[in-house]
Design a protein around this motif. Structure first.
Motif, PDB file in Angstrom:
ATOM      1  N   ASP A 210      14.828 -17.993  47.706  1.00 47.00           N
ATOM      2  CA  ASP A 210      15.726 -17.137  46.928  1.00 47.00           C
ATOM      3  C   ASP A 210      15.066 -15.875  46.413  1.00 47.00           C
ATOM      4  O   ASP A 210      15.716 -15.026  45.815  1.00 47.00           O
ATOM      5  N   GLU A 220      21.421 -19.080  51.189  1.00 48.04           N
ATOM      6  CA  GLU A 220      20.690 -19.947  50.270  1.00 48.04           C
ATOM      7  C   GLU A 220      21.359 -21.308  50.150  1.00 48.04           C
ATOM      8  O   GLU A 220      20.687 -22.352  50.175  1.00 48.04           O
ATOM      9  N   THR A 243      20.335 -17.010  43.083  1.00 47.47           N
ATOM     10  CA  THR A 243      20.401 -18.344  42.484  1.00 47.47           C
ATOM     11  C   THR A 243      21.326 -18.427  41.273  1.00 47.47           C
ATOM     12  O   THR A 243      22.130 -19.368  41.173  1.00 47.47           O
TER      13      THR A 243
END
Length: 269
Positions: A210, A220, A243
């Motif tokens: 990430d 991701e 994230t």
């Protein structure tokens, strides 16, 4: 005449035998030469993980082989509590997304372990204090963030203890026993030095990547979901742009699949 003919036949047969023998020896030689190479490859898989090897993963996504990863030298996943996913966050250069990450984890009532470098604590002391204020545990991620397999034992000790002192002073929490080696680079020598300081090295089984500039939320998610297994330790980064966007959705996905989401202390025994 007959004796002379027989003698010639014997000479011809001898020459043919020697020629055939040399062919067999020539065929076997490369196989024998390869044996030490194969042994060296196997040994290398069990030795240190270096930044150079780590960077190769960014060129092509690869599935993680959990069997080749070591959670730590003394701990193992406690599978008596059901299927488990461990969330770990490494401290990056940017701490601005940390409050959002802490809020998401708290809202979803899950735990995580934060590996902090000394400079990150020095740069963002007020933000770092929120980690333990929210009830999350911290680990040591070194001070200089160097490949420790290239450092002397004394240099490793100085680096670890310097980071440890800063982490304790900033968060009020002792990071021991959890240590994540920068770049994942470690070998038996590094592990022994860390053990002498009360630490256990913690690797990961899923690298989200990430931190990459070209990382997308879909990529991701695919990396994490496609490699998800019981006992997965997921590597995430505080400074990631993607994230925080998918974290809440990701946690719900894990729970929906029957996993409990926790930190290292809650997962290892």
């Amino acid at each position: 005449m007959l004796k002379r003919f027989s003698f010639v036949i014997l000479i011809v047969c001898g020459v043919l035998f020697l020629f055939a023998g040399s062919r067999v020896l020539h065929t076997d030689r490369p196989q024998n030469d390869n044996e030490p190479v194969k042994e060296e490859v196997v040994n290398n898989q069990n030795e240190s993980i270096t930044p150079k090897a780590s960077n190769k993963r960014t060129a092509k996504e690869q599935k993680v082989d959990e069997a080749s990863k070591i959670y730590s030298s003394r701990y193992e996943i406690d599978r008596t509590k059901g299927k488990t996913v461990v969330l770990t966050f490494d401290a990056g250069a940017d701490g601005s997304r940390l409050p959002e990450i802490l809020d998401i984890l708290s809202e979803n009532h899950v735990k995580a372990t934060f590996f902090l470098t000394g400079p990150f604590c020095e740069r963002y002391p007020n933000l770092v204090k929120k980690i333990t204020a929210y009830g999350f545990e911290v680990g040591n991620h070194s001070y200089a963030h160097k490949d420790m397999t290239t450092m002397s034992n004394e240099a490793i000790r100085e680096d670890i203890l310097k980071a440890q002192e800063i982490i304790i002073r900033t968060t009020g929490q002792d990071p021991r026993p959890w240590f994540r080696p920068p770049y994942g680079a470690r070998d038996d020598r590094v592990r022994e030095v860390l053990k002498s300081l009360g630490y256990e090295t913690v690797y990961w089984t899923i690298d989200s990547l990430d931190w990459e500039d070209n990382m997308t939320v879909e990529r991701e998610k695919n990396r994490i979901y496609n490699n998800l297994k019981d006992g997965s330790i997921i590597l995430l980064h505080i400074g990631s742009k993607t994230t925080p966007i998918i974290l809440s959705e990701m946690i719900k996905y894990f729970i929906g699949k029957g996993y409990r989401v926790t930190d290292l202390s809650g997962a290892l025994r």
